[in-house]
Design a protein around this motif. Sequence first.
Motif, PDB file in Angstrom:
ATOM      1  N   HIS A   1       0.838   1.204  -0.305  1.00 28.17           N
ATOM      2  CA  HIS A   1      -0.071   1.260   0.892  1.00 28.17           C
ATOM      3  C   HIS A   1       0.275   0.132   1.831  1.00 28.17           C
ATOM      4  O   HIS A   1       0.695  -0.909   1.361  1.00 28.17           O
ATOM      5  N   ARG A   2       0.372   0.408   3.321  1.00 31.73           N
ATOM      6  CA  ARG A   2       0.800  -0.377   4.003  1.00 31.73           C
ATOM      7  C   ARG A   2      -0.371  -0.403   4.790  1.00 31.73           C
ATOM      8  O   ARG A   2      -1.014   0.382   5.572  1.00 31.73           O
ATOM      9  N   CYS A   3      -1.097  -1.596   5.071  1.00 33.77           N
ATOM     10  CA  CYS A   3      -2.351  -1.647   5.766  1.00 33.77           C
ATOM     11  C   CYS A   3      -1.935  -2.267   7.405  1.00 33.77           C
ATOM     12  O   CYS A   3      -1.267  -3.119   7.767  1.00 33.77           O
ATOM     13  N   TYR A   4      -2.380  -1.442   8.325  1.00 27.51           N
ATOM     14  CA  TYR A   4      -2.229  -1.751   9.833  1.00 27.51           C
ATOM     15  C   TYR A   4      -3.275  -2.180  10.339  1.00 27.51           C
ATOM     16  O   TYR A   4      -4.188  -0.874  11.174  1.00 27.51           O
ATOM     17  N   GLY A  47      -1.727  -6.792  -4.082  1.00 27.77           N
ATOM     18  CA  GLY A  47      -1.995  -7.475  -2.711  1.00 27.77           C
ATOM     19  C   GLY A  47      -3.627  -7.084  -2.219  1.00 27.77           C
ATOM     20  O   GLY A  47      -4.346  -7.783  -2.995  1.00 27.77           O
ATOM     21  N   PRO A  48      -3.770  -6.681  -0.951  1.00 33.81           N
ATOM     22  CA  PRO A  48      -5.114  -6.484  -0.827  1.00 33.81           C
ATOM     23  C   PRO A  48      -5.976  -5.260  -1.504  1.00 33.81           C
ATOM     24  O   PRO A  48      -7.156  -5.139  -1.238  1.00 33.81           O
ATOM     25  N   VAL A  49      -5.090  -4.423  -2.218  1.00 31.66           N
ATOM     26  CA  VAL A  49      -5.481  -3.183  -2.751  1.00 31.66           C
ATOM     27  C   VAL A  49      -6.055  -3.468  -4.316  1.00 31.66           C
ATOM     28  O   VAL A  49      -5.356  -4.035  -5.159  1.00 31.66           O
ATOM     29  N   THR A  83      -8.744   0.988  -3.586  1.00 30.09           N
ATOM     30  CA  THR A  83      -9.559   0.592  -2.269  1.00 30.09           C
ATOM     31  C   THR A  83      -8.771  -0.930  -1.672  1.00 30.09           C
ATOM     32  O   THR A  83      -8.605  -1.519  -2.449  1.00 30.09           O
ATOM     33  N   CYS A  84      -8.625  -0.578  -0.540  1.00 34.16           N
ATOM     34  CA  CYS A  84      -8.060  -1.807   0.415  1.00 34.16           C
ATOM     35  C   CYS A  84      -9.208  -2.548   0.761  1.00 34.16           C
ATOM     36  O   CYS A  84     -10.224  -2.265   1.234  1.00 34.16           O
ATOM     37  N   THR A  85      -8.990  -4.127   0.372  1.00 34.64           N
ATOM     38  CA  THR A  85     -10.293  -4.958   0.591  1.00 34.64           C
ATOM     39  C   THR A  85      -9.915  -5.684   1.982  1.00 34.64           C
ATOM     40  O   THR A  85     -10.674  -6.524   2.178  1.00 34.64           O
ATOM     41  N   SER A  86      -8.988  -5.381   2.500  1.00 34.47           N
ATOM     42  CA  SER A  86      -8.811  -5.918   4.321  1.00 34.47           C
ATOM     43  C   SER A  86      -9.918  -5.492   4.830  1.00 34.47           C
ATOM     44  O   SER A  86     -10.538  -4.374   5.161  1.00 34.47           O
ATOM     45  N   ASN A  87     -10.474  -6.519   5.946  1.00 36.50           N
ATOM     46  CA  ASN A  87     -11.424  -6.116   6.793  1.00 36.50           C
ATOM     47  C   ASN A  87     -11.461  -5.058   7.605  1.00 36.50           C
ATOM     48  O   ASN A  87     -12.433  -4.355   7.918  1.00 36.50           O
ATOM     49  N   ALA A  88     -10.221  -4.732   8.161  1.00 32.69           N
ATOM     50  CA  ALA A  88     -10.206  -3.517   9.299  1.00 32.69           C
ATOM     51  C   ALA A  88      -9.533  -2.206   8.840  1.00 32.69           C
ATOM     52  O   ALA A  88      -9.512  -1.348   9.467  1.00 32.69           O
ATOM     53  N   CYS A  89      -9.225  -2.420   7.507  1.00 30.87           N
ATOM     54  CA  CYS A  89      -8.653  -1.220   7.107  1.00 30.87           C
ATOM     55  C   CYS A  89      -9.441  -0.075   6.665  1.00 30.87           C
ATOM     56  O   CYS A  89      -9.382   1.123   7.204  1.00 30.87           O
ATOM     57  N   GLY A  90     -10.200  -0.359   5.617  1.00 25.36           N
ATOM     58  CA  GLY A  90     -11.074   0.572   5.031  1.00 25.36           C
ATOM     59  C   GLY A  90     -10.417   1.940   4.110  1.00 25.36           C
ATOM     60  O   GLY A  90     -11.144   2.955   4.113  1.00 25.36           O
ATOM     61  N   TRP A  91      -9.220   1.778   3.914  1.00 30.95           N
ATOM     62  CA  TRP A  91      -8.443   2.925   3.215  1.00 30.95           C
ATOM     63  C   TRP A  91      -9.241   2.805   1.615  1.00 30.95           C
ATOM     64  O   TRP A  91      -9.369   1.768   0.900  1.00 30.95           O
TER      65      TRP A  91
END
Length: 63
Positions: free
Chosen positions: A58-61, A14-16, A33-41
């Motif tokens: 990992h769940r991105c919120y 997914g985004p990770v 590493t999460c590549t979503s714009n607002a996550c930063g995990w």
Amino acid sequence: MPHGFLFQRLMRYGPVEIGTGLNREGKKSYLATCTSNACGWSSDFATYSACCMAAKSHRCYPR
């Protein structure tokens, strides 16, 4: 910190993204590493299986 830090991408869930790199002691570690714009995990692990399990769960919120 060693010079010439190199992130080598291995897998994507997914985004990770999962890759290898060097930790603070200069030893090889696995990074998720999460590549979503607002996550930063992001987190580093000693084994590849632990890194894959964290990436899959990992769940991105984003806020």
